[in-house]
Design a protein around this motif. Structure first.
Motif, PDB file in Angstrom:
ATOM      1  N   GLU A   1       0.904  -1.025   0.161  1.00  0.00           N
ATOM      2  CA  GLU A   1       0.145  -0.153   0.004  1.00  0.00           C
ATOM      3  C   GLU A   1       0.891   1.177  -0.039  1.00  0.00           C
ATOM      4  O   GLU A   1       1.967   1.214   0.767  1.00  0.00           O
ATOM      5  N   VAL A   2       0.444   2.338  -0.662  1.00  0.00           N
ATOM      6  CA  VAL A   2       1.162   3.456  -0.637  1.00  0.00           C
ATOM      7  C   VAL A   2       0.074   4.761  -0.495  1.00  0.00           C
ATOM      8  O   VAL A   2      -0.714   4.660  -1.281  1.00  0.00           O
ATOM      9  N   ARG A   3       0.429   5.548   0.420  1.00  0.00           N
ATOM     10  CA  ARG A   3      -0.380   6.470   0.558  1.00  0.00           C
ATOM     11  C   ARG A   3       0.435   8.094   0.286  1.00  0.00           C
ATOM     12  O   ARG A   3       1.309   8.507   1.204  1.00  0.00           O
ATOM     13  N   PRO A   4       0.454   8.424  -0.806  1.00  0.00           N
ATOM     14  CA  PRO A   4       1.126   9.389  -1.357  1.00  0.00           C
ATOM     15  C   PRO A   4       1.064  10.853  -0.962  1.00  0.00           C
ATOM     16  O   PRO A   4      -0.010  11.312  -0.497  1.00  0.00           O
ATOM     17  N   LEU A   5       2.012  11.777  -1.109  1.00  0.00           N
ATOM     18  CA  LEU A   5       2.036  13.028  -0.895  1.00  0.00           C
ATOM     19  C   LEU A   5       1.901  13.764  -2.385  1.00  0.00           C
ATOM     20  O   LEU A   5       2.679  13.516  -2.985  1.00  0.00           O
ATOM     21  N   PRO A   6       0.794  14.362  -2.644  1.00  0.00           N
ATOM     22  CA  PRO A   6       0.637  14.812  -4.289  1.00  0.00           C
ATOM     23  C   PRO A   6       1.583  15.876  -4.384  1.00  0.00           C
ATOM     24  O   PRO A   6       2.046  16.780  -3.344  1.00  0.00           O
ATOM     25  N   GLU A   7       1.981  15.718  -5.599  1.00  0.00           N
ATOM     26  CA  GLU A   7       3.203  16.585  -6.190  1.00  0.00           C
ATOM     27  C   GLU A   7       2.863  18.018  -6.052  1.00  0.00           C
ATOM     28  O   GLU A   7       3.621  18.913  -5.497  1.00  0.00           O
ATOM     29  N   ALA A   8       1.475  18.407  -6.253  1.00  0.00           N
ATOM     30  CA  ALA A   8       0.985  19.874  -6.031  1.00  0.00           C
ATOM     31  C   ALA A   8       1.143  20.295  -4.547  1.00  0.00           C
ATOM     32  O   ALA A   8       1.881  21.408  -4.260  1.00  0.00           O
ATOM     33  N   ALA A   9       1.021  19.455  -3.521  1.00  0.00           N
ATOM     34  CA  ALA A   9       1.127  19.735  -2.284  1.00  0.00           C
ATOM     35  C   ALA A   9       2.486  19.937  -1.926  1.00  0.00           C
ATOM     36  O   ALA A   9       2.985  20.823  -0.984  1.00  0.00           O
ATOM     37  N   ALA A  10       3.331  18.910  -2.292  1.00  0.00           N
ATOM     38  CA  ALA A  10       4.845  18.928  -2.222  1.00  0.00           C
ATOM     39  C   ALA A  10       5.509  20.343  -2.406  1.00  0.00           C
ATOM     40  O   ALA A  10       6.271  20.909  -1.705  1.00  0.00           O
ATOM     41  N   LEU A  11       5.067  20.735  -3.822  1.00  0.00           N
ATOM     42  CA  LEU A  11       5.602  22.021  -4.347  1.00  0.00           C
ATOM     43  C   LEU A  11       4.927  23.225  -3.457  1.00  0.00           C
ATOM     44  O   LEU A  11       6.000  24.032  -3.550  1.00  0.00           O
ATOM     45  N   ALA A  12       3.760  23.123  -3.053  1.00  0.00           N
ATOM     46  CA  ALA A  12       3.347  24.222  -2.240  1.00  0.00           C
ATOM     47  C   ALA A  12       4.164  24.428  -0.876  1.00  0.00           C
ATOM     48  O   ALA A  12       4.520  25.252  -0.491  1.00  0.00           O
ATOM     49  N   ILE A  13       4.488  23.194  -0.409  1.00  0.00           N
ATOM     50  CA  ILE A  13       5.160  23.009   0.951  1.00  0.00           C
ATOM     51  C   ILE A  13       6.762  23.596   0.703  1.00  0.00           C
ATOM     52  O   ILE A  13       7.166  24.469   1.497  1.00  0.00           O
ATOM     53  N   VAL A  14       7.384  23.172  -0.550  1.00  0.00           N
ATOM     54  CA  VAL A  14       8.653  23.787  -0.666  1.00  0.00           C
ATOM     55  C   VAL A  14       8.644  25.056  -0.848  1.00  0.00           C
ATOM     56  O   VAL A  14       9.528  25.713  -0.196  1.00  0.00           O
ATOM     57  N   ARG A  15       7.757  25.771  -1.350  1.00  0.00           N
ATOM     58  CA  ARG A  15       7.745  27.218  -1.732  1.00  0.00           C
ATOM     59  C   ARG A  15       7.538  27.979  -0.456  1.00  0.00           C
ATOM     60  O   ARG A  15       7.998  29.111  -0.095  1.00  0.00           O
ATOM     61  N   ALA A  16       6.529  27.514   0.457  1.00  0.00           N
ATOM     62  CA  ALA A  16       6.158  28.079   1.727  1.00  0.00           C
ATOM     63  C   ALA A  16       7.242  28.275   2.615  1.00  0.00           C
ATOM     64  O   ALA A  16       7.580  29.164   3.410  1.00  0.00           O
ATOM     65  N   VAL A  17       7.957  27.231   2.682  1.00  0.00           N
ATOM     66  CA  VAL A  17       8.879  26.708   3.709  1.00  0.00           C
ATOM     67  C   VAL A  17      10.344  27.525   3.481  1.00  0.00           C
ATOM     68  O   VAL A  17      10.928  28.186   4.237  1.00  0.00           O
ATOM     69  N   ARG A  18      10.610  27.446   1.764  1.00  0.00           N
ATOM     70  CA  ARG A  18      11.768  28.386   1.530  1.00  0.00           C
ATOM     71  C   ARG A  18      11.563  29.715   1.980  1.00  0.00           C
ATOM     72  O   ARG A  18      12.464  30.305   1.954  1.00  0.00           O
ATOM     73  N   ALA A  19      10.446  30.199   1.496  1.00  0.00           N
ATOM     74  CA  ALA A  19       9.907  31.654   1.828  1.00  0.00           C
ATOM     75  C   ALA A  19      10.098  31.855   3.175  1.00  0.00           C
ATOM     76  O   ALA A  19      10.761  32.910   3.733  1.00  0.00           O
ATOM     77  N   ALA A  20       9.989  31.114   4.190  1.00  0.00           N
ATOM     78  CA  ALA A  20      10.023  31.307   5.464  1.00  0.00           C
ATOM     79  C   ALA A  20      11.564  31.148   6.163  1.00  0.00           C
ATOM     80  O   ALA A  20      11.636  31.534   7.090  1.00  0.00           O
ATOM     81  N   ALA A  21      12.040  30.066   5.748  1.00  0.00           N
ATOM     82  CA  ALA A  21      13.434  29.689   6.296  1.00  0.00           C
ATOM     83  C   ALA A  21      14.201  29.493   4.799  1.00  0.00           C
ATOM     84  O   ALA A  21      14.265  28.573   4.153  1.00  0.00           O
ATOM     85  N   PRO A  22      14.781  30.804   4.171  1.00  0.00           N
ATOM     86  CA  PRO A  22      15.443  30.392   2.790  1.00  0.00           C
ATOM     87  C   PRO A  22      16.519  29.613   2.806  1.00  0.00           C
ATOM     88  O   PRO A  22      16.922  28.916   1.696  1.00  0.00           O
ATOM     89  N   ALA A  23      17.254  29.149   3.974  1.00  0.00           N
ATOM     90  CA  ALA A  23      18.556  28.211   4.031  1.00  0.00           C
ATOM     91  C   ALA A  23      18.091  26.784   3.910  1.00  0.00           C
ATOM     92  O   ALA A  23      18.805  25.911   3.810  1.00  0.00           O
ATOM     93  N   SER A  24      16.671  26.713   3.743  1.00  0.00           N
ATOM     94  CA  SER A  24      16.215  25.319   3.959  1.00  0.00           C
ATOM     95  C   SER A  24      16.650  24.416   2.572  1.00  0.00           C
ATOM     96  O   SER A  24      16.704  25.111   1.250  1.00  0.00           O
ATOM     97  N   ALA A  25      16.832  23.205   2.664  1.00  0.00           N
ATOM     98  CA  ALA A  25      17.214  22.227   1.725  1.00  0.00           C
ATOM     99  C   ALA A  25      16.196  20.918   1.776  1.00  0.00           C
ATOM    100  O   ALA A  25      15.972  20.696   2.826  1.00  0.00           O
TER     101      ALA A  25
END
Length: 289
Positions: A98-122
């Motif tokens: 079984e796989v319960r995935p993270l949708p790509e659109a949600a992952a991209l939204a997370i990357v953008r929000a976290v990077r904006a709040a903490a720019p040194a994030s990788a």
């Protein structure tokens, strides 16, 4: 508070109901600090299965990192990996059940929000086919097949990046671990489930509603096992939901303060075979055949 290291009494020796399933985290819990399983723990796991108690390994590890415990899964052969995103059959080479995935659109939204709040994030993207990461992300194991690119490129829906996303990882080189977790949840919590299990500022992000607890609950429901019949063990924030769901839960002596505060039962540290200690006490309290 009940401790597995206190002198044995009926209350300390056995949970409220005879368990049908034991759910245990691996790193910092079942495994010793050198990532091995002690002989005592191997024997306790086998004895539990022989007594008719199923054992589930419930971990943040990807299925491909399960070799250390593959030989100690009995009966069903299943393990819950990637913080609940994957159920894998360790008897069949780690095949995904079984796989319960993270949708790509949600992952991209997370990357953008976290990077904006903490720019040194990788960031790193864990898929069913393997992991890929940004140049500044520190890989914690050698992953020869990993792709290296920006998270935005790795999450480009037009690219060929492999299978579904099972986990997004975010690392910050300067923030304290819990500070980074709180910040990320604040700015991006609507898009996924955030937790952590590392002593560093490394976040593990799954699809909304995906956790060790929710996947374990599904596995137990299919078996007709109630929460009251489950004994769970953990040490880090990614175990909190599971420990809260199970009828009886133990925090390791080496557990994160939040885990210690959220559980009423304690056992010895992972280096002192704390899981085995409790299993032995449970089996000692079972009626003789």
């Amino acid at each position: 508070m009940t401790s597995a290291t206190e002198p044995e009494t009926p209350a300390a020796r056995r949970p409220a109901a005879t368990p049908r399933l034991i759910a245990t985290d691996l790193d910092g819990t079942l495994l010793r600090d050198d990532h091995t399983v002690s002989d005592r723990t191997v024997a306790a796991l086998a004895a539990a299965e022989a007594a008719g108690i199923e054992v589930f390994f419930v971990t943040g590890r990807p299925a491909r990192w399960m070799d250390v415990v593959r030989d100690h899964v009995h009966g069903h052969g299943l393990a819950i990996c990637a913080n609940g995103a994957v159920v894998a059959d360790l008897h069949d080479g780690g095949r995904f059940i079984e796989v319960r995935p993270l949708p790509e659109a949600a992952a991209l939204a997370i990357v953008r929000a976290v990077r904006a709040a903490a720019p040194a994030s990788a960031f790193a993207v864990e898929r069913t086919t393997g992991i890929h990461y940004e140049p500044d992300y520190p890989p914690f194991r050698a992953e020869p097949g990993a792709g290296i690119a920006s998270a935005e490129e790795l999450l480009d829906g037009d690219g060929d990046h492999g299978g579904p996303i099972v986990k997004l990882l975010a690392f910050h080189p300067e923030l304290a671990p819990d500070e980074f977790l709180d910040l990320a949840r604040t700015v991006a919590g609507e898009h996924g489930s955030f937790t952590r299990s590392s002593p560093t500022a490394l976040l593990e992000i799954s699809g909304s509603g995906v956790s060790k607890a929710s996947t374990l609950a599904q596995c137990c429901e299919r078996r007709g096992i109630a929460p009251e019949e489950v004994v769970a063990f953990g040490d880090m924030p990614n175990d909190l939901e599971m420990l809260g769901w199970a009828g009886t839960s133990y925090a390791m002596a080496n557990a994160h303060p939040e885990v210690l505060a959220a559980t009423t039962h304690r056992t010895a540290a992972n280096t002192d075979d704390g899981v085995a200690v409790v299993i032995e006490q449970i089996l000692h309290g079972l009626p003789r055949p």
